[in-house]
Write an enzyme that holds these catalytic residues in place. Structure first.
Site, PDB file in Angstrom:
ATOM      1  CB  SER A  32     -17.091  12.965   9.075  1.00 15.72           C
ATOM      2  OG  SER A  32     -15.830  12.233   9.278  1.00 15.72           O
ATOM      3  CE  LYS A  81      -7.579   9.928   4.602  1.00 12.77           C
ATOM      4  NZ  LYS A  81      -7.452   9.213   5.797  1.00 12.77           N
ATOM      5  CG  ASP A 118      -5.735   9.307   9.405  1.00 12.31           C
ATOM      6  OD1 ASP A 118      -7.055   9.556   9.846  1.00 12.31           O
ATOM      7  OD2 ASP A 118      -5.609   9.074   8.429  1.00 12.31           O
ATOM      8  CB  ALA A 145       2.767  -2.276   5.434  1.00 11.35           C
ATOM      9  N   GLY A 146      -0.550  -0.343   5.110  1.00 12.45           N
ATOM     10  CA  GLY A 146      -1.242   0.695   4.338  1.00 12.45           C
ATOM     11  C   GLY A 146      -1.193   2.149   4.798  1.00 12.45           C
ATOM     12  N   GLY A 147      -1.916   2.890   4.553  1.00 14.03           N
ATOM     13  CA  GLY A 147      -1.930   4.483   4.825  1.00 14.03           C
ATOM     14  C   GLY A 147      -2.366   4.550   6.391  1.00 14.03           C
ATOM     15  CB  ALA A 148      -4.838   2.814   8.552  1.00  6.81           C
ATOM     16  CB  ILE A 237      -7.863   0.576  12.725  1.00  5.75           C
ATOM     17  CG1 ILE A 237      -7.447  -0.385  11.401  1.00  5.75           C
ATOM     18  CG2 ILE A 237      -6.691   0.937  13.431  1.00  5.75           C
ATOM     19  CD1 ILE A 237      -6.919   0.544  10.296  1.00  5.75           C
ATOM     20  N   GLY A 260     -12.497   0.275  17.058  1.00  2.22           N
ATOM     21  CA  GLY A 260     -11.885   1.065  15.776  1.00  2.22           C
ATOM     22  C   GLY A 260     -12.706   2.425  15.939  1.00  2.22           C
TER      23      GLY A 260
HETATM   24  P1  ATR Z   1      -5.450   1.612   4.338  1.00  4.49           P
HETATM   25  O1  ATR Z   1      -4.595   2.625   3.463  1.00  4.49           O
HETATM   26  O2  ATR Z   1      -6.565   1.887   4.709  1.00  4.49           O
HETATM   27  O3  ATR Z   1      -4.248   1.021   5.186  1.00  4.49           O
HETATM   28  P2  ATR Z   1      -4.689  -0.626   2.175  1.00  4.49           P
HETATM   29  O4  ATR Z   1      -3.460   0.296   1.735  1.00  4.49           O
HETATM   30  O5  ATR Z   1      -5.386  -1.084   1.385  1.00  4.49           O
HETATM   31  O6  ATR Z   1      -5.501   0.343   3.192  1.00  4.49           O
HETATM   32  O7  ATR Z   1      -4.153  -1.596   3.257  1.00  4.49           O
HETATM   33  C1  ATR Z   1      -4.808  -2.628   3.837  1.00  4.49           C
HETATM   34  C2  ATR Z   1      -3.857  -3.670   4.409  1.00  4.49           C
HETATM   35  O8  ATR Z   1      -4.574  -4.606   4.704  1.00  4.49           O
HETATM   36  C3  ATR Z   1      -2.504  -3.829   3.780  1.00  4.49           C
HETATM   37  O9  ATR Z   1      -1.512  -3.908   4.885  1.00  4.49           O
HETATM   38  C4  ATR Z   1      -2.940  -5.352   3.320  1.00  4.49           C
HETATM   39  O10 ATR Z   1      -1.625  -6.200   3.129  1.00  4.49           O
HETATM   40  P3  ATR Z   1      -1.048  -5.859   1.867  1.00  4.49           P
HETATM   41  O11 ATR Z   1      -0.031  -4.692   2.103  1.00  4.49           O
HETATM   42  O12 ATR Z   1      -0.462  -7.358   1.639  1.00  4.49           O
HETATM   43  O13 ATR Z   1      -1.977  -6.019   0.669  1.00  4.49           O
HETATM   44  C5  ATR Z   1      -3.917  -5.854   4.298  1.00  4.49           C
HETATM   45  N1  ATR Z   1      -4.590  -7.150   3.833  1.00  4.49           N
HETATM   46  C6  ATR Z   1      -5.650  -6.789   3.091  1.00  4.49           C
HETATM   47  N2  ATR Z   1      -6.283  -8.215   2.879  1.00  4.49           N
HETATM   48  C7  ATR Z   1      -5.486  -9.164   3.277  1.00  4.49           C
HETATM   49  C8  ATR Z   1      -5.391 -10.498   3.540  1.00  4.49           C
HETATM   50  N3  ATR Z   1      -6.290 -11.257   2.859  1.00  4.49           N
HETATM   51  N4  ATR Z   1      -4.522 -10.983   4.233  1.00  4.49           N
HETATM   52  C9  ATR Z   1      -3.387 -10.358   4.728  1.00  4.49           C
HETATM   53  N5  ATR Z   1      -3.395  -8.986   4.733  1.00  4.49           N
HETATM   54  C10 ATR Z   1      -4.504  -8.294   4.174  1.00  4.49           C
END
Ligand code: ATR
Length: 298
Positions: A32, A81, A118, A145-148, A237, A260
């Site tokens: 940034s 955040k 975002d 399904a994380g924050g992004a 991303i 990304g």
């Molecule tokens: P962010 O907030 O940046 O999105 P996060 O909350 O850590 O980060 O989310 C990472 C994403 O990558 C999640 O959807 C995670 O899946 P889970 O909810 O099952 O943890 C996914 N992810 C990370 N490693 C993975 C793997 N080896 N196989 C499948 N999905 C993975």
């Protein structure tokens, strides 16, 4: 006047510089500062953008003190955040929905507006790269399904996507995201089990990887693209590396691809508009600049 010579631009600022900062912990690897200072220099604005490592216990005091010292705004990164959401005075609709803030705008009366850019940043870049994108034309598949993923899902539904297919390794997180989205939007997303992810691609017009798979040090995303229509846009991303295995395979098949870097640039735009006082340039030179910044960082 002080001048710092950077390879790309000469950076000027005076004692009257417009000030902004990234607040997070850690912040040392963030791009940034490079991006915002590049824009200040490019638009010949007397400004300075800093990265400040702020421990969690100091966030509230920092957010109140720095505006009194002249700071016009902040970007907020991990792990602050959600905490910043609770500390600002008002929220823009995206932040209010998501419950997290990545941009804080300081207004003339000293009040703090918390924004979440975002999702809109992702969409801005998607539309710029693929002007033909029609959100309601075909289903969109979102991995993660994380924050992004949450920010992107909300932006896609906001833009008019009618069928959103959520696919995540941990099914409960995908269901929780679908429940949350259905409270905010008319169209309830469908949840597809992780082992069926290739099937989810049938008939889709957009595939977005919002997992960390494909990132340096992580396994690649194991997803055969055969069921995906060739006209579908493929977006990732992950930006380290920029050419993820997913994007390389998609390009080979002839899909339009969105890397990304765009989300990184797009999410920065509303903040810069405020503290730079102008619309920042987003063009091939901005992308080339950030690519070089990424390479320097390695
Ligand atoms: P962010 O907030 O940046 O999105 P996060 O909350 O850590 O980060 O989310 C990472 C994403 O990558 C999640 O959807 C995670 O899946 P889970 O909810 O099952 O943890 C996914 N992810 C990370 N490693 C993975 C793997 N080896 N196989 C499948 N999905 C993975």
């Amino acid at each position: 006047m002080i001048m710092f010579q950077q390879p790309e631009t000469a950076m000027w600022f005076t004692a009257a510089a417009r000030l902004a900062a990234l607040l997070g912990d850690p912040v040392a690897h963030s791009l940034s500062p490079r991006l915002h200072n590049h824009w200040f220099a490019r638009h010949r604005i007397d400004g300075l953008y800093l990265a400040l490592r702020v421990p969690a216990g100091d966030l509230a005091a920092t957010l109140r003190l720095l505006p009194r010292l002249g700071f016009l705004g902040f970007n907020i990164t991990l792990p602050h955040k959600e905490a910043a959401f609770a500390l600002v005075d008002r929220h823009d609709p995206a932040a209010a929905r998501i419950g997290a803030v990545n941009t804080v705008l300081v207004h003339a009366d000293g009040s703090l507006l918390g924004c979440n850019t975002d999702g809109s940043g992702f969409l801005l870049h998607l539309r710029a790269t693929c002007p033909a994108f029609r959100p309601d034309a075909a289903p969109a598949v979102l991995l993660g399904a994380g924050g992004a993923a949450r920010a992107i899902a909300a932006a896609l539904l906001d833009a008019g996507v009618e069928e959103l297919r959520l696919v995540n390794r941990t099914a409960e997180r995908a269901h929780a995201l679908a429940d949350w989205l259905s409270r905010h939007f008319a169209h309830r997303p469908t949840v597809v089990p992780w082992p069926d992810r290739a099937e989810a691609l049938r008939g889709a017009g957009l595939l977005v990887n919002a997992t960390s798979l494909g990132m340096q040090g992580k396994p690649p995303l194991d997803l055969p693209l055969d069921p995906l229509p060739l006209s579908a846009i493929v977006a990732d991303i992950v930006y380290v590396p920029l050419a993820t295995d997913l994007l390389v395979r998609a390009r080979l098949r002839g899909h339009p691809v969105v890397d990304g870097l765009g989300m990184l640039i797009g999410q920065a735009v509303p903040g810069f508009r405020h503290w730079g006082g102008t619309e920042p340039a987003i063009d091939a030179s901005t992308h080339a600049f950030l690519r070089r910044a990424l390479e320097d960082r390695r």
